[in-house]
Design a protein around this motif. Structure first.
Motif, short mmCIF file in Angstrom:
data_model
loop_
_atom_site.label_atom_id
_atom_site.label_comp_id
_atom_site.label_asym_id
_atom_site.label_seq_id
_atom_site.Cartn_x
_atom_site.Cartn_y
_atom_site.Cartn_z
N SER A 150 21.93 -16.39 -32.76
CA SER A 150 21.84 -17.72 -33.33
C SER A 150 23.12 -18.14 -34.04
O SER A 150 23.17 -19.22 -34.60
CB SER A 150 20.66 -17.79 -34.29
OG SER A 150 20.75 -16.74 -35.21
N THR A 156 21.53 -18.06 -41.39
CA THR A 156 20.95 -17.18 -40.37
C THR A 156 20.96 -15.73 -40.83
O THR A 156 20.04 -14.97 -40.52
CB THR A 156 21.72 -17.29 -39.04
OG1 THR A 156 23.10 -17.08 -39.29
CG2 THR A 156 21.51 -18.64 -38.40
N ALA B 30 16.08 -18.71 -29.93
CA ALA B 30 17.30 -18.78 -30.72
C ALA B 30 18.07 -20.04 -30.31
O ALA B 30 18.09 -20.40 -29.13
CB ALA B 30 18.15 -17.55 -30.47
N PRO B 31 18.68 -20.70 -31.29
CA PRO B 31 19.46 -21.89 -30.94
C PRO B 31 20.64 -21.49 -30.05
O PRO B 31 21.17 -20.40 -30.18
CB PRO B 31 19.94 -22.41 -32.30
CG PRO B 31 19.81 -21.27 -33.23
CD PRO B 31 18.72 -20.40 -32.72
#
Lengths: 295, 314, 543
Positions: A150, A156, B30-31
């Motif tokens: 991510s 994060t 997940a991005p």
């Protein structure tokens, strides 16, 4: 007429218990909490105000690369000539923010899930098996994978460290709920027509607070360690931010000639985590002797 | 008994499926597009599309999920993007150092931590107890890699009695070289594990020492040492063994770091290399592999309870 | 009584044990003197806090040395002063010259070691016997306490035995080396009444055959009547009276002894007028509760905790439910309060069947049935004031805060406590006071039915009689229907109009209390009554 262990032997002799001293008195009286707390407050003050008094932690100084510690540059300088002392002071912020954020968020989420698992029978198995699954994934691997997928930002990193901590909180809360819901005073409240939300908030929730505070300190300590490990492995907070893990990660290559780049942030980190752990142990011993055994 | 064992083995399947699904979803939710990440910064849209197709990312999510589980059920952990080798093959190549490091760590840990914790419980409140507890708290507080570097600095760089880094397979270089290179990593990895198990041992033994049957043993005129050995340790075994199992998760995390510090070509290094190369199938496969190992070890530990406690019958 | 030696086995003179600083009193026991002769059973009786257990554990040298320090007096075991012995010497004496049997046989035995080996351990410590000789001696000792098939049982683990068998193992262990002194600390308190009678008979029999001296700690005057040769009464760490059994039980001189003995409920139910047939407050028909473990790959094992239970309670009447542990008496109570859901059957109150009613519809009926539990220390939320606990229920049903408080104050007076105490927390009250508060909390709901689930079982006998009287009074005053769950036949005799006897989840006998006690029909009821300790002694004469 309970079992005659040493405690009841004492109770047998001591007629009525004395009034409980206040929580604050107990905490100040406990040496672990006292000294750990002082150490921790000191680190917090340094983290908040320290960076205003040091040189810029990211200022490059190519002329003074890899200088050993001296009166002028206390902790020496790194391979880009940046002041290690200023970087370590700034790194305290990152560590404390990560530790605190992970502890608070994982406790809140874990508390919610634990209450649901402990009180809503049909969801119990689902939640607990999911937590078992989550627990069986090694925390550091999970965090590394999450971050590399991510993208590394402070946010994060916090989430990635937090997720593996949640199952432990859920299990703790659920265990407390399952024990307390059998207590006669809870059953009396049920018989008196108290509704579920009130049963939870009045009679069950207060029992989870002490163990949760203790658990939160352990989560905080473990989060700070994980953050530094992630930074060290190059999988944590973006390298331009001087977190302790990042400083040490950059120091690896020069370890044989400039060990101070790893040594100083390492000691700072160990001391901070130690302070949190000591406070946690002290709280565990004073708040609730029963959970003292579990951890 | 056999029925129970089968039941327990079957009961681990849902947990393994949950782990597999979690790892799968992690990748999907997940991005960012994994294909784009894999393709790199200079890839064209066609490159990305080709990789998407190659990874099967264009299928509906449930189809992908089904394929993924079916693949796992066959024992296939996927194929590396760059080396094009099956992940199982990669694991096989790197297993030896990690396995040996883990075994030496567990052995060393148990040999040190259990006597230490027992002693602390027996002498509860004494300076020995405080020392053990202090060591335990400190062990929880020092990051693995800092400890590793301190050991390297003192023992290798200053005293020059042990090699700085590296791994020597006992099958190629013999036991002596192997052991010399294994001492520091083992010590490094053990400290947190010893802290954990010594603490748990102390707590369990101390709890058992409060039990009524210990008082009965005293009433028989038994000596404190024999009470400790015969009555306390056997009853404390189940919680201690449980924590040894749970601590495996802690150790796996430590293995990645330790292998990195000491430059050991094991599974931990494989993880890091895969992360740096963004080789997703390898990351996925390794996480699953470690999780399954953890689940299986804890299953075995669960089944071993019968050896320690006759009340647990399957 | 057997022939007594002139020299006592145990002679305690002026024993004083100091409590740690900060305790409520300075000494756990003070100036205690008593003796046990060969071949005699000396009962040390007292309520909690009397110091009877401290005395016993001091003799054995098993008190926590840091906290409890003997500061004066002497303990002569066959002429040797135990207070002057080193730890090593004490270890040599423990088990060989003096042995102890504890209250809870389940926890007193190591769960992971075979019971035979646990007895053999004693021989290993004190003798040079070979392994096979030890085993032979252990089997003899097990045979001596009438354990069935000792050779097989040698290899059993404690959890595989019944409570009575476990206590026999403990006794066999204590006797294996024929010590001169046996200390028994409430050895039958954790046992069911029928098992208790067997174990008491065994101790008496063994003591006669081996001619040992027994120091028997108990709180139960029924047990005293059955087993004692002499009695020592303790209060607040001091001996207040001692003498032969008959002197103490029939002719006590100290006011405390008189009060204690007078508080023991009589086994003879008092004459009660036939009550007029009042309105039925609660009835249950075909009530069933089964616990089953149906599961994937497991064979279903079903436990019938309650089977086809029928009961009717009228207003102004007390129905007793008596039985031993596992009889299902508490299951019935919990089903009626709907703390657990019955498997099938009807529970009718106010014309509604609440047995399977969903929680939402059940709410209006919950207030009609209130319950008082056994353990006064766990029945009140320690974090809430007594007042908050009492007003919680009425306010759930819409009573305003001021009215609820007024009701709580009035009820505090009813249960004999000061209304000012409403602001205090539970830990500031004694066990008996807490039980009164629990009764006030139940009454605050203005229920029709009050269930007392072993509500006086955890209380000392003097407190017990007061709480019993209170329960009786409030039943009259508020015209309650009371369901009284108990294992204690004496208590049941005094408070119940009718009783129901349960065994293994089934009601085996039901009837008016006086009739059941005078003329029990079912063999189980007969055995229960026959086993009640001290049945030939009528204690109530000092009340």
């Amino acid at each position: 007429m309970s079992n005659l262990d040493q405690e009841t032997l004492m109770a047998d002799a001591v007629l009525s218990q004395k009034e409980d001293p206040s929580l604050l008195t107990v905490m100040v009286r406990n040496r672990a909490i006292f000294w750990g707390g002082i150490l921790l407050s000191l680190f917090a003050l340094i983290a908040i105000f320290g960076p205003f008094f040091t040189v810029d932690p990211v200022a490059l100084s190519p002329m003074t690369r890899l200088r050993p510690p001296s009166a002028a540059i206390w902790f020496g300088s790194d391979f880009l000539g940046r002041d290690v002392f200023a970087r370590v002071i700034y790194g305290a912020r990152i560590s404390l923010v990560v530790g605190l954020a992970v502890a608070v968020i994982s406790v809140i989420i874990g508390l919610f899930l634990g209450l649901v698992a402990g009180y809503v029978r049909p969801l119990d198995a689902v939640i607990m098996r999911t937590m078992d699954g989550l627990m069986s994934i090694p925390a550091i691997l999970l965090a590394i994978a999450l971050i590399s997928l991510s993208g590394a930002t402070l946010g994060t990193v916090i989430i990635a460290i937090m997720i593996p901590e949640i199952p432990r909180v859920v299990r703790l809360v659920r265990a407390v709920v399952l024990t307390v819901r059998e207590e006669p005073y809870v059953e009396a409240a049920i018989a008196a027509g108290t509704r579920l939300p009130m049963i939870l908030s009045r009679h069950i929730l207060p029992n989870t607070i002490a163990p949760l505070i203790v658990q939160a300190t352990y989560v905080c300590a473990s989060a700070m360690l994980t953050e530094s490990i992630l930074g060290f492995l190059g999988a944590g907070i973006p390298p331009e931010i001087p977190s302790w893990g990042n400083i040490m990660s950059e120091g690896r290559t020069y370890f044989q000639i400039s060990p101070w780049i790893i040594f100083f942030p390492g000691v700072a980190l160990a001391l901070t985590v130690l302070a949190v752990n000591i406070v946690g142990d002290g709280l565990r011993d004073t708040l609730d002797p029963r959970i003292a055994r579990k951890m | 008994m056999y029925l129970y064992v089968i039941k327990r083995i079957l009961a681990t399947i849902p947990v393994m499926v949950i782990v597999a699904l979690f790892v799968f979803l992690m990748l999907r939710l997940a991005p960012g597009d994994p294909a784009a990440v894999i393709a790199g910064d200079y890839a064209t849209a066609e490159d990305v599309e080709r990789i998407r197709a190659q990874l099967g990312l264009n299928d509906p999510i449930l189809v992908q999920m089904g394929k993924w589980l079916a693949q796992l059920a066959r024992g296939d952990l996927g194929t590396a993007i760059f080396s094009k080798l099956p992940v199982t093959t990669l694991i096989g190549q790197r297993l030896e150092p990690t396995l040996l490091l883990a075994l030496s760590t567990i052995t060393f840990t148990v040999l040190v931590a259990v006597p230490l914790g027992t002693l602390a419980a027996y002498k509860a409140g004494s300076w020995i107890d405080r020392l053990v507890m202090l060591f335990s708290v400190a062990g929880f507080s020092v990051p693995v890699f800092v400890l590793g570097y301190i050991l390297i600095y003192v023992l290798s760089m200053q005293l020059k009695i042990l090699p700085v880094q590296g791994y020597k397979s006992p099958f190629e270089y013999g036991l002596w070289q192997f052991a010399r290179h294994m001492i520091l990593p083992t010590l490094t990895l053990s400290v947190i594990y010893i802290a954990l198990i010594a603490r748990m041992t102390r707590a369990s033994v101390q709890e058992v020492l409060q039990e009524d049957y210990v008082r009965t043993a005293r009433a028989k005129g038994q000596s404190e040492f024999k009470i400790l050995m015969r009555h306390a340790l056997r009853n404390a075994a189940v919680p201690i063994v449980t924590v040894i199992g749970l601590g495996i998760a802690l150790m796996i995390g430590g293995v990645v770091v330790t292998e990195s510090v000491f430059n050991i070509p094991g599974l931990g290094r494989l993880v890091l290399d895969a992360v740096l190369a963004r080789d997703y199938p390898v990351i996925q496969g390794l996480i699953l592999f470690f999780s399954f190992v953890y689940i299986l070890i804890n299953l075995l530990i669960d089944l071993s309870y019968t050896l320690f406690d006759p009340r647990i019958k399957y | 009584m057997s022939v007594q030696d002139s020299k006592p086995v145990l002679e305690i003179t002026g024993l004083t044990v100091r409590l740690p600083e900060g305790a409520d009193r300075e000494f756990a026991i003070e100036d205690v003197s008593l003796s046990v002769a060969r071949g005699e059973v000396v009962c040390v009786v007292g309520e909690s806090g009397s110091g009877k257990s401290v005395t016993a554990f001091t003799v054995m040298g098993l008190i926590p040395k840091k906290d409890l320090v003997p500061v004066a007096g002497s303990i002569l075991l066959q002429g040797e002063d135990l207070l002057k012995k080193s730890d090593r010497q004490m270890r040599a004496l423990r088990g060989e010259k003096m042995a102890m049997v504890f209250q809870e046989p389940m926890t007193a035995l190591n769960p992971v070691i075979k019971v035979g080996d646990q007895i053999a351990e004693l021989l290993e410590i004190h003798t040079n016997m070979s392994g096979s000789a030890r085993k032979k001696r252990v089997i003899e000792a097990m045979d001596d306490v009438s354990l069935p098939d000792p050779k097989t049982m040698y290899n059993s683990y404690p959890h595989q035995l019944s409570g009575g068998q476990r206590q026999r193992i403990m006794i066999a262990m204590a006797l294996a080396l024929e010590p001169g002194l046996l200390i028994a600390d409430e050895p039958t308190t954790a046992l069911d009444v029928t098992t208790q009678a067997e174990v008491l008979a065994l101790i008496k029999d063994i003591q006669r055959r081996h001619g040992m001296g027994v120091m028997f700690i108990t709180h139960d005057f029924g047990v005293v009547a059955d087993i004692a040769d002499r009695v020592v009464v303790m209060q607040n760490g001091k001996v207040v009276e001692q003498g032969s059994r008959d002197e103490i039980l029939r002719n006590p001189t100290h006011p405390y002894t008189k009060m204690l003995i007078g508080s023991v409920p009589s086994l003879t139910p008092p004459d009660r007028p036939e009550p007029e047939v009042a309105e039925i407050a609660l009835e249950a028909h075909h009530l069933n509760k089964t616990y089953g473990s149906r599961g994937f790959l497991t064979k279903g094992r079903v436990v019938h905790a309650a089977q086809d239970v029928e009961l009717i309670v009228r207003r102004g009447e007390t129905l007793g439910v008596v039985g031993e542990s596992g009889s299902g008496k508490s299951t019935v109570a919990r089903c009626i309060v709907r703390l657990i859901d019955p498997t099938s059957g009807d529970i009718t109150i106010d014309g509604a069947n609440i047995a399977t009613m969903p929680e939402r519809e059940l709410r209006p009926y919950r207030k009609e049935i209130q319950i008082v539990f056994q353990d006064p220390y766990r029945s009140l939320n320690p974090r809430r004031t007594v007042g908050q606990s009492i007003v919680e229920g009425p306010m759930n049903y819409g009573l305003g805060a001021a009215e609820a408080l007024a009701r709580a104050e009035e009820l505090m007076r009813v249960v004999g406590l000061a209304p000012e105490a409403l602001d205090r927390f539970p830990h500031q009250f004694s066990g008996g006071q807490r039980q009164r508060i629990c009764i006030a909390r139940a009454l605050a709901m203005e229920p029709k039915v009050l269930i007392a689930d072993e509500a006086v079982s955890a209380l000392d006998v003097s407190v017990q009689s007061q709480v019993l009287r209170l329960l009786h009074d409030v039943r009259e005053r508020f015209d309650l229907a009371m369901l009284f769950i108990t294992h204690d036949l004496r208590v049941a005799a005094q408070i119940c109009d009718r009783i129901m006897v349960m065994q293994h989840g089934v009601v085996v006998e039901e009837g008016r209390t006086a009739e059941v006690y005078a003329n029990p029909q079912h063999p189980y009821t007969q055995s229960l009554l026959a086993a009640a300790p001290g049945r030939e002694m009528d204690f109530a004469q000092f009340a």
